[in-house]
Scaffold this motif. Structure first.
Motif, PDB file in Angstrom:
ATOM      1  N   GLN A 253      32.229  36.189  29.333  1.00 20.23           N
ATOM      2  CA  GLN A 253      33.176  35.120  29.603  1.00 20.23           C
ATOM      3  C   GLN A 253      34.111  35.570  30.731  1.00 20.23           C
ATOM      4  O   GLN A 253      34.389  36.760  30.885  1.00 20.23           O
ATOM      5  N   PRO A 254      34.606  34.632  31.535  1.00 21.35           N
ATOM      6  CA  PRO A 254      35.510  35.017  32.628  1.00 21.35           C
ATOM      7  C   PRO A 254      36.777  35.694  32.105  1.00 21.35           C
ATOM      8  O   PRO A 254      37.297  35.323  31.044  1.00 21.35           O
ATOM      9  N   GLN A 255      37.227  36.667  32.832  1.00 17.48           N
ATOM     10  CA  GLN A 255      38.499  37.327  32.511  1.00 17.48           C
ATOM     11  C   GLN A 255      39.642  36.360  32.811  1.00 17.48           C
ATOM     12  O   GLN A 255      39.748  35.810  33.905  1.00 17.48           O
ATOM     13  N   THR A 256      40.494  36.119  31.820  1.00 22.03           N
ATOM     14  CA  THR A 256      41.639  35.245  32.025  1.00 22.03           C
ATOM     15  C   THR A 256      42.919  36.061  32.071  1.00 22.03           C
ATOM     16  O   THR A 256      42.936  37.252  31.726  1.00 22.03           O
ATOM     17  N   ILE A 257      43.986  35.430  32.479  1.00 18.20           N
ATOM     18  CA  ILE A 257      45.285  36.093  32.454  1.00 18.20           C
ATOM     19  C   ILE A 257      45.610  36.546  31.035  1.00 18.20           C
ATOM     20  O   ILE A 257      46.105  37.654  30.811  1.00 18.20           O
ATOM     21  N   GLY A 258      45.299  35.692  30.058  1.00 14.86           N
ATOM     22  CA  GLY A 258      45.571  36.035  28.668  1.00 14.86           C
ATOM     23  C   GLY A 258      44.795  37.236  28.182  1.00 14.86           C
ATOM     24  O   GLY A 258      45.349  38.125  27.523  1.00 14.86           O
ATOM     25  N   THR A 259      43.502  37.308  28.497  1.00 16.93           N
ATOM     26  CA  THR A 259      42.699  38.448  28.041  1.00 16.93           C
ATOM     27  C   THR A 259      43.114  39.730  28.760  1.00 16.93           C
ATOM     28  O   THR A 259      43.145  40.808  28.155  1.00 16.93           O
ATOM     29  N   ALA A 260      43.449  39.626  30.050  1.00 15.67           N
ATOM     30  CA  ALA A 260      43.860  40.812  30.802  1.00 15.67           C
ATOM     31  C   ALA A 260      45.193  41.351  30.290  1.00 15.67           C
ATOM     32  O   ALA A 260      45.351  42.564  30.083  1.00 15.67           O
ATOM     33  N   LEU A 261      46.171  40.469  30.074  1.00 13.41           N
ATOM     34  CA  LEU A 261      47.480  40.913  29.609  1.00 13.41           C
ATOM     35  C   LEU A 261      47.403  41.461  28.189  1.00 13.41           C
ATOM     36  O   LEU A 261      48.084  42.430  27.842  1.00 13.41           O
ATOM     37  N   ASN A 262      46.583  40.857  27.362  1.00 14.91           N
ATOM     38  CA  ASN A 262      46.406  41.343  25.999  1.00 14.91           C
ATOM     39  C   ASN A 262      45.788  42.735  25.986  1.00 14.91           C
ATOM     40  O   ASN A 262      46.104  43.572  25.134  1.00 14.91           O
ATOM     41  N   GLN A 263      44.928  43.009  26.962  1.00 13.72           N
ATOM     42  CA  GLN A 263      44.301  44.333  27.069  1.00 13.72           C
ATOM     43  C   GLN A 263      45.283  45.372  27.590  1.00 13.72           C
ATOM     44  O   GLN A 263      45.335  46.497  27.087  1.00 13.72           O
ATOM     45  N   ILE A 264      46.079  45.006  28.588  1.00 11.22           N
ATOM     46  CA  ILE A 264      46.938  45.983  29.254  1.00 11.22           C
ATOM     47  C   ILE A 264      48.275  46.160  28.541  1.00 11.22           C
ATOM     48  O   ILE A 264      48.771  47.281  28.393  1.00 11.22           O
ATOM     49  N   PRO A 270      50.537  39.840  22.444  1.00  4.09           N
ATOM     50  CA  PRO A 270      49.646  40.051  21.302  1.00  4.09           C
ATOM     51  C   PRO A 270      48.584  38.964  21.164  1.00  4.09           C
ATOM     52  O   PRO A 270      47.571  39.180  20.500  1.00  4.09           O
ATOM     53  N   SER A 271      48.805  37.818  21.786  1.00  2.34           N
ATOM     54  CA  SER A 271      47.833  36.730  21.745  1.00  2.34           C
ATOM     55  C   SER A 271      47.249  36.506  23.130  1.00  2.34           C
ATOM     56  O   SER A 271      47.954  36.619  24.136  1.00  2.34           O
ATOM     57  N   ARG A 272      45.970  36.186  23.165  1.00  3.51           N
ATOM     58  CA  ARG A 272      45.314  35.890  24.438  1.00  3.51           C
ATOM     59  C   ARG A 272      45.556  34.443  24.877  1.00  3.51           C
ATOM     60  O   ARG A 272      45.300  34.099  26.026  1.00  3.51           O
ATOM     61  N   ARG A 273      46.043  33.608  23.976  1.00  4.49           N
ATOM     62  CA  ARG A 273      46.129  32.174  24.251  1.00  4.49           C
ATOM     63  C   ARG A 273      47.545  31.609  24.189  1.00  4.49           C
ATOM     64  O   ARG A 273      47.826  30.586  24.808  1.00  4.49           O
ATOM     65  N   ALA A 291      44.173  30.791  32.739  1.00  2.95           N
ATOM     66  CA  ALA A 291      43.780  30.842  34.149  1.00  2.95           C
ATOM     67  C   ALA A 291      42.832  32.002  34.416  1.00  2.95           C
ATOM     68  O   ALA A 291      43.010  33.111  33.900  1.00  2.95           O
ATOM     69  N   SER A 292      41.797  31.763  35.209  1.00  3.48           N
ATOM     70  CA  SER A 292      40.845  32.805  35.598  1.00  3.48           C
ATOM     71  C   SER A 292      41.502  33.765  36.577  1.00  3.48           C
ATOM     72  O   SER A 292      42.060  33.348  37.592  1.00  3.48           O
ATOM     73  N   VAL A 293      41.422  35.061  36.285  1.00  2.00           N
ATOM     74  CA  VAL A 293      42.024  36.055  37.180  1.00  2.00           C
ATOM     75  C   VAL A 293      41.297  36.078  38.520  1.00  2.00           C
ATOM     76  O   VAL A 293      41.918  36.167  39.576  1.00  2.00           O
ATOM     77  N   GLU A 294      39.972  35.968  38.485  1.00  2.00           N
ATOM     78  CA  GLU A 294      39.226  35.977  39.755  1.00  2.00           C
ATOM     79  C   GLU A 294      39.602  34.783  40.619  1.00  2.00           C
ATOM     80  O   GLU A 294      39.784  34.925  41.835  1.00  2.00           O
ATOM     81  N   ASP A 295      39.733  33.602  40.020  1.00  2.00           N
ATOM     82  CA  ASP A 295      40.126  32.429  40.800  1.00  2.00           C
ATOM     83  C   ASP A 295      41.489  32.629  41.438  1.00  2.00           C
ATOM     84  O   ASP A 295      41.719  32.247  42.592  1.00  2.00           O
TER      85      ASP A 295
END
Length: 315
Positions: A253-264, A270-273, A291-295
């Motif tokens: 799945q595309p890396q989103t701002i939520g997934t990236a921030l939750n990882q870092i 604490p939530s991706r959404r 939002a897609s980080v790549e976009d």
């Protein structure tokens, strides 16, 4: 009404056209009439750098200076006694220090509405240069150029796993890139930027993102999760955090701002959404976690190729 395919170009255009009104006053200690000099007023691009303004600021205030022979390179700009770093774009500085509430995505009724923005009140100083906090610029602009190019090279290496795309630019292209920054000229900038974003035969590997946190933000407990690049705790000091961010997740799945921030920064995100403790701000606007980080890298990066994101704690 514009369709989804128009969104990247609209975002790119809005990012490029973004500007901030500035009201720059001369430090009374450097003014021969103390505080009677007029302010320097300008609408300056968010993507640009305050260092590029120094010759004009110096020329404007030269008749008011106690020492009129002082060189433009002696000048430094501050906000509430915080020296503003030359290699940080104006928009990032504004998002970090101005205290202005970030904007949210407008609904259909609000889209296109012009919102008045108060000038950001800064001070220019021509004495007591804070050498412990700021690198000193030179008359030929080489220092600012090198600071910018170093960031471009670092972003290029992260995107591609090699610095070959930027290193292979011709001398003409390299000069054109810096000229486009100095002149804030999209016609000059875009062809070179597209060469860097879409090099032939090189797959996009990682996304260049830097996160800027106030020192008041809680530390991450996981060792090695992020790199702290501003360890001094002084007025206006920050923790600058970055980590390798892939274009997709293990699920493809595309890396989103939520997934990236939750990882870092899991303690702040604490939530991706759902925004819980802090929000991510880019170009004066709160980023949706979906939002897609790549976009964003392709359409809304700063001129050096980075997404410089301010992390703002919720009250």
């Amino acid at each position: 009404m514009s369709g989804p395919r128009d969104l990247p170009s609209r975002l790119r255009q809005n990012t490029w056209n973004g500007s901030i009104p500035l009201e720059i006053r001369l430090n009374p200690g450097d003014c021969r009439t103390y505080n009677e000099s007029d302010p320097y007023l300008i609408q300056f691009p968010r993507l640009s750098y305050l260092g590029l303004l120094l010759p004009r600021i110096h020329a404007f205030f030269s008749s008011s200076l106690i020492f009129p022979d002082v060189l433009p390179t002696e000048a430094w700009v501050s906000y509430e006694d915080v020296p503003l770093k030359w290699h940080y774009p104006l928009g990032l500085l504004y998002d970090l220090y101005s205290g202005t509430d970030p904007a949210y995505a407008p609904d259909e009724e609000e889209e296109g509405r012009v919102v008045a923005v108060e000038p950001w009140k800064l001070m220019v100083n021509f004495s007591e240069y804070p050498v412990e906090h700021l690198v000193k610029l030179d008359a030929d602009g080489k220092v600012l150029h090198d600071l910018f190019i170093n960031n471009v090279k670092e972003a290029d290496y992260l995107r591609n796993g090699t610095g070959r795309p930027v290193m292979s630019l011709s001398e003409k292209d390299s000069l054109q890139l810096w000229d486009s920054v100095k002149l804030h000229n999209f016609t000059l900038f875009n062809p070179i930027n597209q060469k860097l974003l879409n090099p032939q035969g090189v797959a996009l590997r990682h996304l260049p993102v830097k996160l800027y946190l106030p020192h008041a933000a809680p530390e991450e407990s996981e060792s090695g999760k992020a790199a702290d690049t501003d360890k001094e705790n002084h007025p206006g000091s920050l923790r600058v955090v970055q980590q390798l961010i892939t274009t997709t997740l293990s699920s493809r799945q595309p890396q989103t701002i939520g997934t990236a921030l939750n990882q870092i920064l899991p303690s702040l995100f604490p939530s991706r959404r759902i925004v819980v403790l802090a929000q991510a701000v880019l170009h004066g606007a709160v980023l949706p976690l979906s939002a897609s980080v790549e976009d964003l890298v392709r359409a809304a990066s700063y001129l050096d190729g980075w997404l410089h994101i301010a992390v703002v704690m919720l009250a």
